[in-house]
Motif scaffolding. Structure first.
Motif, mmCIF file in Angstrom:
data_model
loop_
_atom_site.group_PDB
_atom_site.id
_atom_site.type_symbol
_atom_site.label_atom_id
_atom_site.label_comp_id
_atom_site.label_asym_id
_atom_site.label_seq_id
_atom_site.Cartn_x
_atom_site.Cartn_y
_atom_site.Cartn_z
ATOM 1 N N CYS A 300 65.392 22.778 65.986
ATOM 2 C CA CYS A 300 66.707 22.129 66.017
ATOM 3 C C CYS A 300 66.602 20.760 66.681
ATOM 4 O O CYS A 300 67.106 19.754 66.154
ATOM 5 C CB CYS A 300 67.698 23.017 66.768
ATOM 6 N N PHE A 301 65.930 20.728 67.823
ATOM 7 C CA PHE A 301 65.750 19.462 68.548
ATOM 8 C C PHE A 301 64.975 18.456 67.698
ATOM 9 O O PHE A 301 65.363 17.281 67.591
ATOM 10 C CB PHE A 301 65.005 19.728 69.858
ATOM 11 N N ASN A 302 63.884 18.901 67.074
ATOM 12 C CA ASN A 302 63.053 18.012 66.257
ATOM 13 C C ASN A 302 63.820 17.463 65.058
ATOM 14 O O ASN A 302 63.651 16.299 64.672
ATOM 15 C CB ASN A 302 61.811 18.754 65.754
ATOM 16 N N THR A 303 64.645 18.311 64.447
ATOM 17 C CA THR A 303 65.416 17.894 63.268
ATOM 18 C C THR A 303 66.420 16.817 63.618
ATOM 19 O O THR A 303 66.521 15.785 62.937
ATOM 20 C CB THR A 303 66.143 19.109 62.653
ATOM 21 N N ILE A 304 67.168 17.047 64.681
ATOM 22 C CA ILE A 304 68.165 16.057 65.112
ATOM 23 C C ILE A 304 67.480 14.755 65.518
ATOM 24 O O ILE A 304 67.939 13.651 65.163
ATOM 25 C CB ILE A 304 69.000 16.614 66.283
ATOM 26 N N LYS A 305 66.378 14.878 66.238
ATOM 27 C CA LYS A 305 65.614 13.699 66.670
ATOM 28 C C LYS A 305 65.125 12.907 65.466
ATOM 29 O O LYS A 305 65.188 11.672 65.450
ATOM 30 C CB LYS A 305 64.434 14.140 67.531
ATOM 31 N N TYR A 306 64.651 13.614 64.444
ATOM 32 C CA TYR A 306 64.148 12.946 63.237
ATOM 33 C C TYR A 306 65.246 12.161 62.530
ATOM 34 O O TYR A 306 65.041 10.993 62.149
ATOM 35 C CB TYR A 306 63.539 13.971 62.282
ATOM 36 N N TYR A 307 66.402 12.778 62.347
ATOM 37 C CA TYR A 307 67.471 12.100 61.623
ATOM 38 C C TYR A 307 68.010 10.892 62.400
ATOM 39 O O TYR A 307 68.349 9.857 61.809
ATOM 40 C CB TYR A 307 68.601 13.079 61.299
ATOM 41 N N ILE A 308 68.084 10.996 63.711
ATOM 42 C CA ILE A 308 68.504 9.848 64.524
ATOM 43 C C ILE A 308 67.481 8.724 64.407
ATOM 44 O O ILE A 308 67.836 7.551 64.219
ATOM 45 C CB ILE A 308 68.675 10.271 66.001
ATOM 46 N N SER A 309 66.209 9.086 64.498
ATOM 47 C CA SER A 309 65.125 8.103 64.374
ATOM 48 C C SER A 309 65.135 7.454 62.986
ATOM 49 O O SER A 309 64.896 6.242 62.857
ATOM 50 C CB SER A 309 63.779 8.777 64.627
ATOM 51 N N SER A 310 65.421 8.234 61.951
ATOM 52 C CA SER A 310 65.467 7.703 60.583
ATOM 53 C C SER A 310 66.554 6.661 60.438
ATOM 54 O O SER A 310 66.370 5.634 59.759
ATOM 55 C CB SER A 310 65.696 8.847 59.584
ATOM 56 N N LEU A 311 67.693 6.913 61.069
ATOM 57 C CA LEU A 311 68.797 5.948 61.020
ATOM 58 C C LEU A 311 68.436 4.666 61.762
ATOM 59 O O LEU A 311 68.669 3.556 61.274
ATOM 60 C CB LEU A 311 70.056 6.564 61.641
ATOM 61 N N ILE A 312 67.852 4.810 62.934
ATOM 62 C CA ILE A 312 67.518 3.647 63.758
ATOM 63 C C ILE A 312 66.422 2.804 63.112
ATOM 64 O O ILE A 312 66.516 1.573 63.066
ATOM 65 C CB ILE A 312 67.064 4.107 65.168
ATOM 66 N N ASN A 313 65.393 3.466 62.585
ATOM 67 C CA ASN A 313 64.244 2.750 62.036
ATOM 68 C C ASN A 313 64.307 2.537 60.522
ATOM 69 O O ASN A 313 63.396 1.944 59.948
ATOM 70 C CB ASN A 313 62.953 3.501 62.396
ATOM 71 N N THR A 315 63.924 4.511 57.919
ATOM 72 C CA THR A 315 62.804 5.059 57.150
ATOM 73 C C THR A 315 62.871 6.582 57.169
ATOM 74 O O THR A 315 63.349 7.180 58.136
ATOM 75 C CB THR A 315 61.451 4.609 57.725
ATOM 76 N N TRP A 316 62.373 7.198 56.075
ATOM 77 C CA TRP A 316 62.280 8.651 56.007
ATOM 78 C C TRP A 316 60.917 9.147 56.506
ATOM 79 O O TRP A 316 60.713 10.344 56.644
ATOM 80 C CB TRP A 316 62.487 9.136 54.571
ATOM 81 N N LEU A 317 60.006 8.253 56.767
ATOM 82 C CA LEU A 317 58.652 8.649 57.119
ATOM 83 C C LEU A 317 58.588 9.349 58.470
ATOM 84 O O LEU A 317 59.400 9.101 59.365
ATOM 85 C CB LEU A 317 57.716 7.435 57.153
ATOM 86 N N SER A 318 57.580 10.208 58.603
ATOM 87 C CA SER A 318 57.297 10.823 59.891
ATOM 88 C C SER A 318 56.754 9.760 60.834
ATOM 89 O O SER A 318 56.015 8.859 60.419
ATOM 90 C CB SER A 318 56.255 11.939 59.706
ATOM 91 N N SER A 319 57.076 9.869 62.103
ATOM 92 C CA SER A 319 56.561 8.914 63.085
ATOM 93 C C SER A 319 55.046 9.043 63.224
ATOM 94 O O SER A 319 54.382 8.162 63.761
ATOM 95 C CB SER A 319 57.229 9.144 64.447
ATOM 96 N N ARG A 320 54.475 10.148 62.723
ATOM 97 C CA ARG A 320 53.038 10.346 62.764
ATOM 98 C C ARG A 320 52.308 9.653 61.614
ATOM 99 O O ARG A 320 51.087 9.525 61.635
ATOM 100 C CB ARG A 320 52.716 11.849 62.752
ATOM 101 N N SER A 321 53.059 9.249 60.592
ATOM 102 C CA SER A 321 52.450 8.588 59.440
ATOM 103 C C SER A 321 51.902 7.218 59.836
ATOM 104 O O SER A 321 52.537 6.476 60.595
ATOM 105 C CB SER A 321 53.485 8.423 58.321
ATOM 106 N N LEU A 322 50.722 6.889 59.305
ATOM 107 C CA LEU A 322 50.140 5.574 59.579
ATOM 108 C C LEU A 322 51.003 4.450 59.038
ATOM 109 O O LEU A 322 50.912 3.305 59.491
ATOM 110 C CB LEU A 322 48.743 5.492 58.966
ATOM 111 N N ASN A 323 51.852 4.766 58.046
ATOM 112 C CA ASN A 323 52.699 3.753 57.429
ATOM 113 C C ASN A 323 54.078 3.655 58.071
ATOM 114 O O ASN A 323 54.947 2.950 57.563
ATOM 115 C CB ASN A 323 52.855 4.041 55.928
ATOM 116 N N TYR A 324 54.263 4.366 59.174
ATOM 117 C CA TYR A 324 55.543 4.319 59.870
ATOM 118 C C TYR A 324 55.799 2.883 60.359
ATOM 119 O O TYR A 324 54.870 2.218 60.837
ATOM 120 C CB TYR A 324 55.523 5.262 61.061
#
Length: 328
Positions: A300-313, A315-324
């Motif tokens: 739950c925490f990871n999902t919410i964190k991901y969607y907030i990060s996607s809005l801010i940055n 991008t749909w990419l994972s923060s672990r992706s080299l192309n982030y």
């Protein structure tokens, strides 16, 4: 094992991350292969396990090529790194938690050589419990996005499944075993490194299909696959991998859909993930002492964190992706 010839036929590429026990079994199975039909080389890319076993395995298996990646850069990046060093005309991408023999390699190799329109071929996977893993797989779309959607469209989806003799034609094949010719690999520009983990195999098959290639799976041969042996180790690892599945679905949609369908797929996925994970996470808080329910809190925490990060940055990419974006 037939290796050491200048003209290599098949390059086996294995991406490893802290899966040495399984990898040892896999390499031992390859060592037993003796064939007059093809010459192999084996390339192991370690995604920076940092556990001091890389050098140990290099000494234990000197006949194989070991490459240490710069970090845990994902499955797609590891595969591409291995392919850059490969000398073979054909690439066999193999999970470290598999056991393989000459028969499946020879059958897939012969099938590709005889059918130039086949872009990717795989084979059956038998798990350690003695059951075959599912081999009928469909691309992610509106009618396959969720289990309920697949159930409602079961008849329509079943009609799409083609099988002739011992060859099945699914939409995509599992990344645990992917056999592809160098020409096809170059034609689709290899694995897409926007994906850090999961759905890179779906996307690879989709790229092959988009340029006119056929995806096939041989049902008359098999490998053994200790499914999840290289990733599902503990709660922390499970929370990362399950989150990456969620993320990679969004990355796949971003790559393969446009217009209204692009919007609808993202929207449905977001709503389903947020509602499902928040409910499961709330229950997990109440029963935090139960490991499986505690996992839901992390998800739950990871999902919410991901969607907030996607809005801010943006991008749909994972923060672990080299192309982030702005990756250092």
């Amino acid at each position: 094992m037939s290796i050491g010839k200048v003209n290599i036929d098949i390059s086996i590429v294995i991406v490893n991350y802290k899966s040495w026990k399984h990898l040892e079994n896999c390499l031992n199975s390859i060592n037993k292969i003796i064939s007059n039909e093809f010459f192999l080389e084996v390339i192991i890319v370690d995604n920076c396990s940092h556990d001091h076993l890389f050098e140990v395995f290099k000494k234990k298996f000197p006949q194989f090529i070991f490459i240490e990646n710069t970090g845990n850069n994902g499955f797609a990046n590891g595969c591409n790194l291995g392919a850059k060093s490969a000398k073979g005309n054909y690439f066999l991408f193999l999970n470290p938690d598999t056991i393989i023999s000459e028969e499946p390699i020879l059958k897939m190799y012969s099938f590709l050589k005889e059918n130039k329109n086949i872009g990717v071929v795989s084979c059956n996977q038998l798990n350690t419990n003695g059951f075959y893993e599912k081999n009928i797989r469909f691309f992610l779309d509106l009618n396959t996005l969720f289990g309920l959607f697949r159930a409602l469209n079961k008849k329509k989806l079943s009609a799409r499944v083609l099988q002739k003799n011992n060859v099945l034609y699914p939409d995509w094949v599992s990344g645990a075993i992917v056999f592809i010719g160098r020409e096809w690999f170059d034609k689709i520009n290899g694995w897409d490194e926007d994906f850090w983990m999961y759905y890179e195999d779906v996307n690879l098959s989709k790229k092959v299909s988009d340029v006119g290639g056929i995806v096939a799976l041989l049902t008359n041969t098999e490998i053994i696959h200790n499914h999840g042996g290289s990733s599902r180790i503990n709660i922390k690892t499970a929370s990362i991998t399950k989150t990456e599945v969620l993320i990679s679905k969004h990355v796949y949609i971003r790559h393969n859909y446009t217009g209204i369908k692009h919007f609808i797929l993202h929207f449905l996925l977001i709503i389903n993930n947020l509602i499902g994970k928040i409910i499961a996470g709330s229950i997990g808080v109440l029963f935090f002492f139960i490991p499986k329910l505690r996992l839901n809190v992390y998800l739950c925490f990871n999902t919410i964190k991901y969607y907030i990060s996607s809005l801010i940055n943006r991008t749909w990419l994972s923060s672990r992706s080299l192309n982030y974006p702005n990756k250092i």
